[in-house]
Design a protein around this motif. Sequence first.
Motif, PDB file in Angstrom:
ATOM      1  N   PHE A  18      -0.669   3.075   4.224  1.00  0.00           N
ATOM      2  CA  PHE A  18      -0.340   1.898   5.023  1.00  0.00           C
ATOM      3  C   PHE A  18      -1.615   1.263   5.561  1.00  0.00           C
ATOM      4  O   PHE A  18      -2.675   1.897   5.601  1.00  0.00           O
ATOM      5  CB  PHE A  18       0.588   2.296   6.181  1.00  0.00           C
ATOM      6  CG  PHE A  18       1.907   2.849   5.742  1.00  0.00           C
ATOM      7  CD1 PHE A  18       2.973   2.018   5.481  1.00  0.00           C
ATOM      8  CD2 PHE A  18       2.069   4.231   5.567  1.00  0.00           C
ATOM      9  CE1 PHE A  18       4.198   2.534   5.066  1.00  0.00           C
ATOM     10  CE2 PHE A  18       3.285   4.757   5.151  1.00  0.00           C
ATOM     11  CZ  PHE A  18       4.341   3.907   4.892  1.00  0.00           C
ATOM     12  N   GLU A  19      -1.483   0.039   5.988  1.00  0.00           N
ATOM     13  CA  GLU A  19      -2.636  -0.706   6.493  1.00  0.00           C
ATOM     14  C   GLU A  19      -3.276   0.001   7.685  1.00  0.00           C
ATOM     15  O   GLU A  19      -2.600   0.410   8.618  1.00  0.00           O
ATOM     16  CB  GLU A  19      -2.201  -2.119   6.895  1.00  0.00           C
ATOM     17  CG  GLU A  19      -3.340  -2.976   7.410  1.00  0.00           C
ATOM     18  CD  GLU A  19      -2.856  -4.352   7.854  1.00  0.00           C
ATOM     19  OE1 GLU A  19      -3.642  -5.065   8.491  1.00  0.00           O
ATOM     20  OE2 GLU A  19      -1.685  -4.689   7.558  1.00  0.00           O
ATOM     21  N   GLY A  20      -4.578   0.141   7.623  1.00  0.00           N
ATOM     22  CA  GLY A  20      -5.304   0.765   8.719  1.00  0.00           C
ATOM     23  C   GLY A  20      -5.982  -0.276   9.574  1.00  0.00           C
ATOM     24  O   GLY A  20      -5.641  -1.459   9.555  1.00  0.00           O
ATOM     25  N   ALA A  22      -9.516  -2.904   6.321  1.00  0.00           N
ATOM     26  CA  ALA A  22      -8.742  -3.157   5.104  1.00  0.00           C
ATOM     27  C   ALA A  22      -9.016  -2.135   4.009  1.00  0.00           C
ATOM     28  O   ALA A  22      -8.117  -1.795   3.235  1.00  0.00           O
ATOM     29  CB  ALA A  22      -9.042  -4.575   4.594  1.00  0.00           C
ATOM     30  N   ASP A  23     -10.251  -1.672   3.924  1.00  0.00           N
ATOM     31  CA  ASP A  23     -10.598  -0.764   2.838  1.00  0.00           C
ATOM     32  C   ASP A  23     -10.404   0.710   3.196  1.00  0.00           C
ATOM     33  O   ASP A  23     -10.741   1.592   2.409  1.00  0.00           O
ATOM     34  CB  ASP A  23     -12.050  -0.998   2.392  1.00  0.00           C
ATOM     35  CG  ASP A  23     -13.031  -0.902   3.554  1.00  0.00           C
ATOM     36  OD1 ASP A  23     -12.571  -0.970   4.711  1.00  0.00           O
ATOM     37  OD2 ASP A  23     -14.234  -0.768   3.287  1.00  0.00           O
ATOM     38  N   HIS A  24      -9.884   0.985   4.390  1.00  0.00           N
ATOM     39  CA  HIS A  24      -9.629   2.369   4.803  1.00  0.00           C
ATOM     40  C   HIS A  24      -8.192   2.479   5.345  1.00  0.00           C
ATOM     41  O   HIS A  24      -7.952   2.271   6.530  1.00  0.00           O
ATOM     42  CB  HIS A  24     -10.638   2.827   5.871  1.00  0.00           C
ATOM     43  CG  HIS A  24     -12.036   2.924   5.338  1.00  0.00           C
ATOM     44  ND1 HIS A  24     -12.427   3.893   4.445  1.00  0.00           N
ATOM     45  CD2 HIS A  24     -13.133   2.158   5.574  1.00  0.00           C
ATOM     46  CE1 HIS A  24     -13.701   3.742   4.149  1.00  0.00           C
ATOM     47  NE2 HIS A  24     -14.158   2.680   4.808  1.00  0.00           N
ATOM     48  N   PRO A  25      -7.232   2.750   4.484  1.00  0.00           N
ATOM     49  CA  PRO A  25      -5.827   2.783   4.910  1.00  0.00           C
ATOM     50  C   PRO A  25      -5.503   4.026   5.749  1.00  0.00           C
ATOM     51  O   PRO A  25      -6.331   4.913   5.934  1.00  0.00           O
ATOM     52  CB  PRO A  25      -5.085   2.830   3.575  1.00  0.00           C
ATOM     53  CG  PRO A  25      -6.022   3.566   2.666  1.00  0.00           C
ATOM     54  CD  PRO A  25      -7.399   3.129   3.073  1.00  0.00           C
ATOM     55  N   GLU A  57       8.670   2.409   6.776  1.00  0.00           N
ATOM     56  CA  GLU A  57       7.445   3.007   7.280  1.00  0.00           C
ATOM     57  C   GLU A  57       7.747   3.833   8.526  1.00  0.00           C
ATOM     58  O   GLU A  57       8.766   3.608   9.189  1.00  0.00           O
ATOM     59  CB  GLU A  57       6.385   1.952   7.579  1.00  0.00           C
ATOM     60  CG  GLU A  57       6.662   1.078   8.784  1.00  0.00           C
ATOM     61  CD  GLU A  57       5.470   0.161   9.087  1.00  0.00           C
ATOM     62  OE1 GLU A  57       4.889  -0.397   8.140  1.00  0.00           O
ATOM     63  OE2 GLU A  57       5.136   0.012  10.275  1.00  0.00           O
ATOM     64  N   ARG A  65      -1.937   3.788  14.993  1.00  0.00           N
ATOM     65  CA  ARG A  65      -2.914   2.770  14.619  1.00  0.00           C
ATOM     66  C   ARG A  65      -3.635   2.246  15.875  1.00  0.00           C
ATOM     67  O   ARG A  65      -4.850   2.031  15.877  1.00  0.00           O
ATOM     68  CB  ARG A  65      -2.217   1.632  13.875  1.00  0.00           C
ATOM     69  CG  ARG A  65      -3.189   0.617  13.291  1.00  0.00           C
ATOM     70  CD  ARG A  65      -2.465  -0.521  12.600  1.00  0.00           C
ATOM     71  NE  ARG A  65      -1.800  -0.116  11.373  1.00  0.00           N
ATOM     72  CZ  ARG A  65      -0.485  -0.127  11.183  1.00  0.00           C
ATOM     73  NH1 ARG A  65       0.322  -0.525  12.180  1.00  0.00           N
ATOM     74  NH2 ARG A  65       0.044   0.242  10.040  1.00  0.00           N
ATOM     75  N   GLN A 100      -7.580   2.542  16.759  1.00  0.00           N
ATOM     76  CA  GLN A 100      -8.379   1.366  17.072  1.00  0.00           C
ATOM     77  C   GLN A 100      -9.143   1.542  18.382  1.00  0.00           C
ATOM     78  O   GLN A 100     -10.273   1.073  18.532  1.00  0.00           O
ATOM     79  CB  GLN A 100      -7.478   0.135  17.144  1.00  0.00           C
ATOM     80  CG  GLN A 100      -8.225  -1.188  17.201  1.00  0.00           C
ATOM     81  CD  GLN A 100      -7.292  -2.367  16.984  1.00  0.00           C
ATOM     82  OE1 GLN A 100      -6.070  -2.231  17.057  1.00  0.00           O
ATOM     83  NE2 GLN A 100      -7.851  -3.535  16.704  1.00  0.00           N
TER      84      GLN A 100
END
Length: 730
Positions: free
Chosen positions: A11-13, A16-19, A203, A211, A215
């Motif tokens: 899933f989106e982390g 963008a390049d690290h889910p 999900e 998430r 963050q």
Amino acid sequence: MDGERIQVAFFEGVAADHPIAVLALYNKEKDVNIFDKTLGQEVQQAVDLIQKREPALVVVCSRHAASFCHGADIKAQAALPLASTAARPMVEEIKDLLNQIENLPYPTVCCINATCLGGGLELALSCTYRFADVTCRAIGLPEVQLGILPGAGGCVRLPRLIGLTPALELIVAGKTVKAKKAQSLKLVHGTLEHLTWARDASEPPFLAQLRNKLQRGQLRHVPAASKFPSHLFGQTWLEQQLIYTVTKRTIDAKTHRHFIAPYVALETVLKCWGTSSLAQALAWETDGYLQLAATAEARSLMGLFLAKSSIKARSTAIRHGQPDTRPLFAFVVGAGWMGVGIGQKLARHGATVRFFDVDKEMIDRAQTRVSRLFTGLVNKHRMSKVEAQERMEAISYTTEKDFAAFEQQAQAAGAISVVLEAIPEDMALKHKLIHEVMSATKNTTFVSNTSSIPMAKLCEGLPVAEQARIVGVHYFHPEHDVTPVVEIIPGPESNHESRLSALRIADLSNKLPVTVGDGPAFILNRIASPFYTMAAYLLVTGAASQERIDKVMQRQGFPAGPFAILDGIGLKTARMVGQSIQGLTGETGANAAQALLGAMLDRGWTGRSFQGESTGFYAWKEGKQGEANPEMKAVSQIVRSRLAAEEDAQHGQGVLHSKRVNPISDADVSDALILSILNEACRALDEGVAKEPMDVDMLVTAGLGFPPQQALAVLLAAVLPLACHLWAKL
């Protein structure tokens, strides 16, 4: 990845390049997750896949609402080769997998949504962070209850995480804790809500919370060597010796040194604690695990665990795989000790109960006792005052046999209707009651709590349609929380609804239902009868006193000896059951137990009483055991003389006629009593009354107190040499 045991999704982390990678445990064959070989293989594949994607966070969760992971595959563990050299690679393979998870170069979070035991918790301990659902009720390492110890890092990581003393309290006792307690122990980092990834959800519901934490920098990668906090206590040799001594005394008090596993677990945990090398500690843990896995204790306890699972599966099959949640209306006939105990237990778990007795005084006593039982539950914080009051309002009392009206009330509520008899073991009384119930009702199931009379005898002379509504559910003394099993005895024509009614009663009594064949005394009482008779024979012949016999059996691992058990049953009840068994089996001749109980009853002795003082084989006060009854020696001599006269008249001079009696050794006392159980168990299996050895195992360990670490399936192999040994001595 969508496997048989797990699912992996990305899933989106935050970047963008690290889910965020989510590894969800999901056993598609069962309603619980089990750490079996297939799960291990799929987790390994998932780890390999995840590392290729370089996620910012890895989350381990479950898609089963009632199970994060119930632990290792016990069937596979029981089948492990006894030789440690053969079993070691299998154990080390699991450890290597968990080490890989622990050493992943990104933070790992375990979301414990529900039951998390054994290998499931060891998986969680390999993660950087752990969160538990607020509703989670069981987190722990209960392996010692199976005769083994945590073998996949639990003995190493748990003490390093929460401290030596609290870890030992969980490991050596096999305790489980709820989510809040786990948080206070710092076993989990916090509690959250909705940690199950539902099967129909696209999900996980907790993903947004994680998430957000990621963050904010609250979820960071921590190297394995740095993730464990430092602990002040338990670092010096003196502190470790103090912990060892105190813990060992606790184990001694709880197990009476009958079990090996807690002691090996204690020594293994302390040994692992003493090294800073994680690899060395894990190797020592493997040694301890393999040492225990090869013991007869572990094989017996794992066998009982599997037997319990198989027995539950049989009940599920009778219900065609569907749970029975119908309400139960139970008309309990007989407001004595057993009837009230059963009825209160049913009411406590949701049944509507009506107590009947012809004696108004008995009804008044029943009402008082029910109130006292619910008050006790409130005082022990097992239910609230409001819940207790609600359940007591679902109980009514009567001196009228209004079976028809009760059935109508049950039908109006869409409930199962049963009449449950708990009256004396009198065939005529039971037949009379059956005729009254059958003539007054059309669909009500008649449930007999008989302890010895076969269902076929109770059904004699009845039309097939009425026989179809009769089934046996045999509770044991004491009826409350001590014995977690009941015998279910289908009659010759019992229909499907009757069997379902019996299983529903077992459910609401919180008892494991063991279905047995029909026959005098069924399984447990049949096996117990020669046990009591042999004990009485040893007492009457002067081979050993009642106190010594009981102590010998307690040293063997029985929670109580045969005479303390007979006192607990009640001398009158014990004799009545024994006479019923003797009459039904056609047994003739002298019976030491019956003669002894008769002589004691003639003196006004009753056995254990929960009110005031009473006398049996022991003195009793308010239900608590006192000193051995000193008059038993004289009573035994009188009974011996009486039985000797009967023996002489039938067979000439025999053993009882001899004036000289030589006391026998403790070993011979134990052999004689255990052999009496084993012999009758073999007969019950041979005649088909016991369907499988596991039924005997479960009943004698849970009902008679036979040492579970010496389960009969293991001991049956020793019957012949033991019999030859004892025969030579006799």
